[in-house]
Design a protein around this motif. Structure first.
Motif, PDB file in Angstrom:
ATOM      1  N   LYS A   1      -6.413  14.206   3.760  1.00 19.84           N
ATOM      2  CA  LYS A   1      -5.930  13.471   2.581  1.00 19.84           C
ATOM      3  C   LYS A   1      -4.909  12.417   3.004  1.00 19.84           C
ATOM      4  O   LYS A   1      -4.920  11.287   2.506  1.00 19.84           O
ATOM      5  N   ARG A   2      -4.021  12.804   3.927  1.00 21.66           N
ATOM      6  CA  ARG A   2      -3.019  11.848   4.419  1.00 21.66           C
ATOM      7  C   ARG A   2      -3.702  10.647   5.077  1.00 21.66           C
ATOM      8  O   ARG A   2      -3.337   9.485   4.823  1.00 21.66           O
ATOM      9  N   ASP A   3      -4.702  10.910   5.923  1.00 16.40           N
ATOM     10  CA  ASP A   3      -5.393   9.817   6.618  1.00 16.40           C
ATOM     11  C   ASP A   3      -6.123   8.907   5.641  1.00 16.40           C
ATOM     12  O   ASP A   3      -6.131   7.677   5.811  1.00 16.40           O
ATOM     13  N   ALA A   4      -6.726   9.498   4.612  1.00 21.11           N
ATOM     14  CA  ALA A   4      -7.438   8.696   3.606  1.00 21.11           C
ATOM     15  C   ALA A   4      -6.463   7.786   2.868  1.00 21.11           C
ATOM     16  O   ALA A   4      -6.760   6.599   2.618  1.00 21.11           O
ATOM     17  N   ILE A   5      -5.290   8.322   2.539  1.00 21.31           N
ATOM     18  CA  ILE A   5      -4.282   7.530   1.827  1.00 21.31           C
ATOM     19  C   ILE A   5      -3.758   6.410   2.716  1.00 21.31           C
ATOM     20  O   ILE A   5      -3.619   5.256   2.290  1.00 21.31           O
ATOM     21  N   VAL A   6      -3.461   6.722   3.975  1.00 22.30           N
ATOM     22  CA  VAL A   6      -2.940   5.719   4.911  1.00 22.30           C
ATOM     23  C   VAL A   6      -3.933   4.569   5.080  1.00 22.30           C
ATOM     24  O   VAL A   6      -3.556   3.382   5.031  1.00 22.30           O
ATOM     25  N   LYS A   7      -5.199   4.876   5.264  1.00 27.47           N
ATOM     26  CA  LYS A   7      -6.217   3.839   5.467  1.00 27.47           C
ATOM     27  C   LYS A   7      -6.409   2.988   4.211  1.00 27.47           C
ATOM     28  O   LYS A   7      -6.543   1.760   4.301  1.00 27.47           O
ATOM     29  N   ALA A   8      -6.397   3.642   3.038  1.00 29.75           N
ATOM     30  CA  ALA A   8      -6.580   2.889   1.794  1.00 29.75           C
ATOM     31  C   ALA A   8      -5.394   1.966   1.519  1.00 29.75           C
ATOM     32  O   ALA A   8      -5.573   0.814   1.105  1.00 29.75           O
ATOM     33  N   LEU A   9      -4.184   2.438   1.776  1.00 32.29           N
ATOM     34  CA  LEU A   9      -2.993   1.611   1.559  1.00 32.29           C
ATOM     35  C   LEU A   9      -2.951   0.442   2.545  1.00 32.29           C
ATOM     36  O   LEU A   9      -2.428  -0.636   2.220  1.00 32.29           O
ATOM     37  N   GLY A  10      -3.496   0.636   3.728  1.00 34.96           N
ATOM     38  CA  GLY A  10      -3.513  -0.439   4.717  1.00 34.96           C
ATOM     39  C   GLY A  10      -4.443  -1.578   4.348  1.00 34.96           C
ATOM     40  O   GLY A  10      -4.343  -2.674   4.921  1.00 34.96           O
TER      41      GLY A  10
ATOM     42  N   THR B   1     -10.501  10.547  -1.402  1.00 32.05           N
ATOM     43  CA  THR B   1     -11.178   9.993  -0.223  1.00 32.05           C
ATOM     44  C   THR B   1     -10.742   8.542  -0.093  1.00 32.05           C
ATOM     45  O   THR B   1     -10.227   7.940  -1.044  1.00 32.05           O
ATOM     46  N   GLU B   2     -10.937   7.980   1.086  1.00 32.52           N
ATOM     47  CA  GLU B   2     -10.571   6.574   1.307  1.00 32.52           C
ATOM     48  C   GLU B   2     -11.326   5.662   0.331  1.00 32.52           C
ATOM     49  O   GLU B   2     -10.753   4.726  -0.237  1.00 32.52           O
ATOM     50  N   LYS B   3     -12.602   5.962   0.103  1.00 32.18           N
ATOM     51  CA  LYS B   3     -13.425   5.129  -0.765  1.00 32.18           C
ATOM     52  C   LYS B   3     -12.929   5.178  -2.214  1.00 32.18           C
ATOM     53  O   LYS B   3     -12.767   4.144  -2.876  1.00 32.18           O
ATOM     54  N   LYS B   4     -12.678   6.413  -2.721  1.00 33.80           N
ATOM     55  CA  LYS B   4     -12.207   6.556  -4.101  1.00 33.80           C
ATOM     56  C   LYS B   4     -10.837   5.915  -4.302  1.00 33.80           C
ATOM     57  O   LYS B   4     -10.578   5.259  -5.306  1.00 33.80           O
TER      58      LYS B   4
ATOM     59  N   THR C   1      -9.444   3.504  -2.503  1.00 32.34           N
ATOM     60  CA  THR C   1      -9.551   2.048  -2.394  1.00 32.34           C
ATOM     61  C   THR C   1     -10.042   1.439  -3.702  1.00 32.34           C
ATOM     62  O   THR C   1      -9.520   0.425  -4.172  1.00 32.34           O
ATOM     63  N   ALA C   2     -11.038   2.078  -4.313  1.00 36.16           N
ATOM     64  CA  ALA C   2     -11.577   1.586  -5.583  1.00 36.16           C
ATOM     65  C   ALA C   2     -10.536   1.665  -6.699  1.00 36.16           C
ATOM     66  O   ALA C   2     -10.407   0.737  -7.506  1.00 36.16           O
ATOM     67  N   ALA C   3      -9.785   2.761  -6.735  1.00 34.41           N
ATOM     68  CA  ALA C   3      -8.759   2.928  -7.779  1.00 34.41           C
ATOM     69  C   ALA C   3      -7.634   1.911  -7.608  1.00 34.41           C
ATOM     70  O   ALA C   3      -7.150   1.330  -8.597  1.00 34.41           O
ATOM     71  N   LEU C   4      -7.206   1.677  -6.378  1.00 33.15           N
ATOM     72  CA  LEU C   4      -6.156   0.684  -6.117  1.00 33.15           C
ATOM     73  C   LEU C   4      -6.619  -0.714  -6.524  1.00 33.15           C
ATOM     74  O   LEU C   4      -5.852  -1.483  -7.129  1.00 33.15           O
ATOM     75  N   LYS C   5      -7.841  -1.038  -6.200  1.00 32.91           N
ATOM     76  CA  LYS C   5      -8.396  -2.348  -6.561  1.00 32.91           C
ATOM     77  C   LYS C   5      -8.432  -2.514  -8.075  1.00 32.91           C
ATOM     78  O   LYS C   5      -8.061  -3.566  -8.617  1.00 32.91           O
ATOM     79  N   GLU C   6      -8.853  -1.457  -8.773  1.00 34.47           N
ATOM     80  CA  GLU C   6      -8.932  -1.489 -10.239  1.00 34.47           C
ATOM     81  C   GLU C   6      -7.554  -1.690 -10.859  1.00 34.47           C
ATOM     82  O   GLU C   6      -7.352  -2.548 -11.729  1.00 34.47           O
ATOM     83  N   LEU C   7      -6.586  -0.914 -10.430  1.00 33.29           N
ATOM     84  CA  LEU C   7      -5.254  -0.943 -11.033  1.00 33.29           C
ATOM     85  C   LEU C   7      -4.475  -2.213 -10.702  1.00 33.29           C
ATOM     86  O   LEU C   7      -3.700  -2.711 -11.532  1.00 33.29           O
ATOM     87  N   LEU C   8      -4.658  -2.740  -9.496  1.00 32.13           N
ATOM     88  CA  LEU C   8      -3.886  -3.907  -9.072  1.00 32.13           C
ATOM     89  C   LEU C   8      -4.494  -5.223  -9.536  1.00 32.13           C
ATOM     90  O   LEU C   8      -3.774  -6.227  -9.635  1.00 32.13           O
ATOM     91  N   ASN C   9      -5.780  -5.216  -9.859  1.00 34.91           N
ATOM     92  CA  ASN C   9      -6.441  -6.472 -10.215  1.00 34.91           C
ATOM     93  C   ASN C   9      -6.711  -6.632 -11.704  1.00 34.91           C
ATOM     94  O   ASN C   9      -6.845  -7.765 -12.175  1.00 34.91           O
ATOM     95  N   LYS C  10      -6.791  -5.530 -12.440  1.00 31.56           N
ATOM     96  CA  LYS C  10      -7.081  -5.628 -13.878  1.00 31.56           C
ATOM     97  C   LYS C  10      -5.790  -5.531 -14.690  1.00 31.56           C
ATOM     98  O   LYS C  10      -5.024  -4.573 -14.548  1.00 31.56           O
ATOM     99  N   LYS C  11      -5.571  -6.550 -15.513  1.00 36.21           N
ATOM    100  CA  LYS C  11      -4.308  -6.674 -16.242  1.00 36.21           C
ATOM    101  C   LYS C  11      -4.143  -5.652 -17.356  1.00 36.21           C
ATOM    102  O   LYS C  11      -3.034  -5.429 -17.826  1.00 36.21           O
ATOM    103  N   LYS C  12      -5.238  -5.029 -17.783  1.00 36.03           N
ATOM    104  CA  LYS C  12      -5.159  -4.139 -18.946  1.00 36.03           C
ATOM    105  C   LYS C  12      -4.235  -2.954 -18.698  1.00 36.03           C
ATOM    106  O   LYS C  12      -3.565  -2.460 -19.626  1.00 36.03           O
TER     107      LYS C  12
END
Length: 524
Positions: free
Chosen positions: A305-314, A406-409, A411-422
């Protein structure tokens, strides 16, 4: 000159006349619980009251020139640290196992509170108090302190309303749309979720009435044998102060002595440490703040879990402030900066903060909404799952169950939250709702505590439901009567109809025989 002296003395006398002695008991060794208790205690002290605070902590910055006394339950913090429990493992527990674990732990904590020498000195003293405030956290035996000191009982809930609070004050809690606090449901439950919610509440109530309360009653009677039974004291609170508000909590029914003061612990914005300030000010694409709260030890996180978070944040262009309890982390990206401690409220108030990655704790949820910052939640235990479900329902957050990270999930959640203004728009809307109140939360808490003291309790706010045994409150006796009466009526009708049918059949058979006999005679 004489006139000025007279005015000073008059004001002093007036202040002393309004000064009350208030005992606050917050024995649970968790920083988030103590933050709430100490904020309330200091707020009451600022109003001129004489405060005695029982806790596992000692106030590092007691109010100056005010009457504030700490009774510290020494050893509680050390024992908690010694246990070194990996709280991430609590995520695996089902609601029933978690409830049993929590009730057992809190029962033991209550027993040790009563046995502590500092607490024993308090209850064996000749002190008098005008009110006793006890944190509600499965420590019902401590409610007996109000009767012991002959003072009104005020309860405080650090987690807002729950099944056990509703039972104690007679508040309706329909399982059709009010999920229990440790379940991961929102108010919009499916059929099977409502089945689970209802069954959990029924089993929890039975456990509470027949196992938990008797156990606390034995502890209370051992140390305070002269006071009434807990079956009376448990339902005798004047008011209950709730760390909730409709801006971030589910709107639910409230009986008159339930007071919402959620958000009262939020402090004015202060200066950030220079290194944190420079890091945030220089973030042209914004900052993501990541903290799992004060209780969870981040390094206990499983490696995958730590590795998935580190890679997604990077992968994101934003800078990341990560509250981590060690100096380094394997594979740390360049955009991530680690700190062992961070001033959370001041970071959330910074205009460059774009997202808060959190465990979904209630205090963190309140603070992020106060400043209008959306969340990505990894709930672990307690009310965190319910808070996270509420964030998704209200549109200011996304939840990823911790085992599913997971890194994939991520990454998708970060993209959604940071890019959508809603998400930010919904968080800002909730912030406006939270701030738009006729009275500040802490002022409201002070008013109601003083109201209870002025009137020596509030029996006029107490609903009749608390005087009913649970089977009467739930109308089980009425339902049983209606069921038995209905079954009896249906059975009676069935028996009568059956007899009538038999008579009719017998009559027809007799007539048939007579007819056949006549035919036979006529033929002969």
């Amino acid at each position: 000159m004489k006139c000025c002296t007279f005015l000073i003395i008059a004001v002093a006398l007036l202040g002393s006349a309004e000064c009350s002695k208030i005992l606050l008991v917050f024995p649970f060794a968790a920083p988030s619980h103590y933050i709430l208790g100490s904020t309330l205690a200091k707020g009451l002290a600022e109003n001129g009251h004489n405060i005695t605070m029982v806790s596992a902590f000692g106030e590092r910055t007691p109010p100056q020139n005010l009457t504030y006394r700490d009774i510290v339950l020494t050893g509680f913090l050390e024992e908690r640290k010694k246990r070194n429990m990996n709280l991430f493992k609590l995520e695996d527990l089902d609601p029933y196992s978690y409830t049993t674990f929590l009730l057992s732990m809190c029962l033991e904590n209550t027993r040790k509170t009563f046995e502590h020498p500092n607490f024993q000195a308090l209850i064996n003293s000749d002190e008098e108090f005008d009110a006793v405030i006890v944190e509600v956290f499965f420590n019902e035996a401590l409610y007996g302190l109000a009767s012991h000191f002959n003072a009104p009982l005020i309860l405080f809930s650090s987690t807002g309303p729950s099944l056990y609070i509703d039972m104690a004050i007679g508040n309706p809690s329909p399982p059709s749309y009010i999920p229990e606090i440790i379940l991961k449901y929102s108010s919009d439950m499916t059929f099977w979720q409502r089945v689970m919610n209802w069954s959990f509440k029924v089993i929890a109530q039975l456990y509470y009435y027949y196992i938990n309360l008797p156990a606390h009653n034995r502890i209370m009677k051992q140390h305070l044998p002269h006071i009434p039974d807990l079956s009376v004291i448990n339902y005798n609170a004047s008011i209950i102060l709730l760390n909730s508000h409709e801006s971030f909590s589910q709107p639910i029914p409230h009986v008159p002595n339930m007071i919402d003061i959620g958000g009262f612990h939020v402090t004015p914005v202060d200066h950030l440490p220079w290194d944190v300030k420079n890091f945030m000010d220089g973030a042209k694409d914004g900052v993501v703040y990541f903290s799992m709260g004060s209780a969870i030890k981040p390094t206990d996180m499983p490696e995958d879990k730590r590795d998935a978070i580190v890679k997604a944040l990077g992968k994101i262009k934003q800078r990341v402030l990560w509250k981590w309890n060690e100096d380094n982390i394997i594979g740390k990206p360049d955009n991530v900066k680690l700190f062992k401690w961070l001033p959370q409220q001041d970071i959330l108030a910074h205009p460059n903060t774009k997202l808060f990655i959190t465990h979904g704790g209630l205090l963190s949820t309140i603070e992020t909404l106060h400043h209008g910052v959306p969340i990505l939640s990894f709930p672990i235990f307690g009310d965190q799952k319910a808070n996270s479900a509420r964030a998704e329902m209200d549109g200011y957050g996304i939840t990823i169950p911790f085992p599913e990270i997971t890194e994939k999930k991520l990454t998708a959640a970060l993209k959604e939250l940071l890019n959508k203004k809603k998400y930010r728009k919904n968080a800002k809307r909730r912030s406006k709702l939270m701030r738009d109140r006729p009275v500040q939360s802490l002022d409201l808490a002070r008013y109601w505590v003083e109201y209870v003291i002025r009137h020596g309790g509030t029996p006029h706010l107490r609903v009749a439901g608390v005087d009913l045994p649970w089977y009467k409150y739930l109308l089980l006796d009425v339902i049983l009567f209606v069921v038995l009466a209905s079954v009896g009526s249906i059975t009676t009708i069935y028996v009568v109809m059956r007899r009538l049918c038999r008579r009719q059949v017998a009559k027809k058979q007799t007539e048939k025989k007579q007819t056949e006999k006549k035919k036979k005679v006529k033929k002969n």
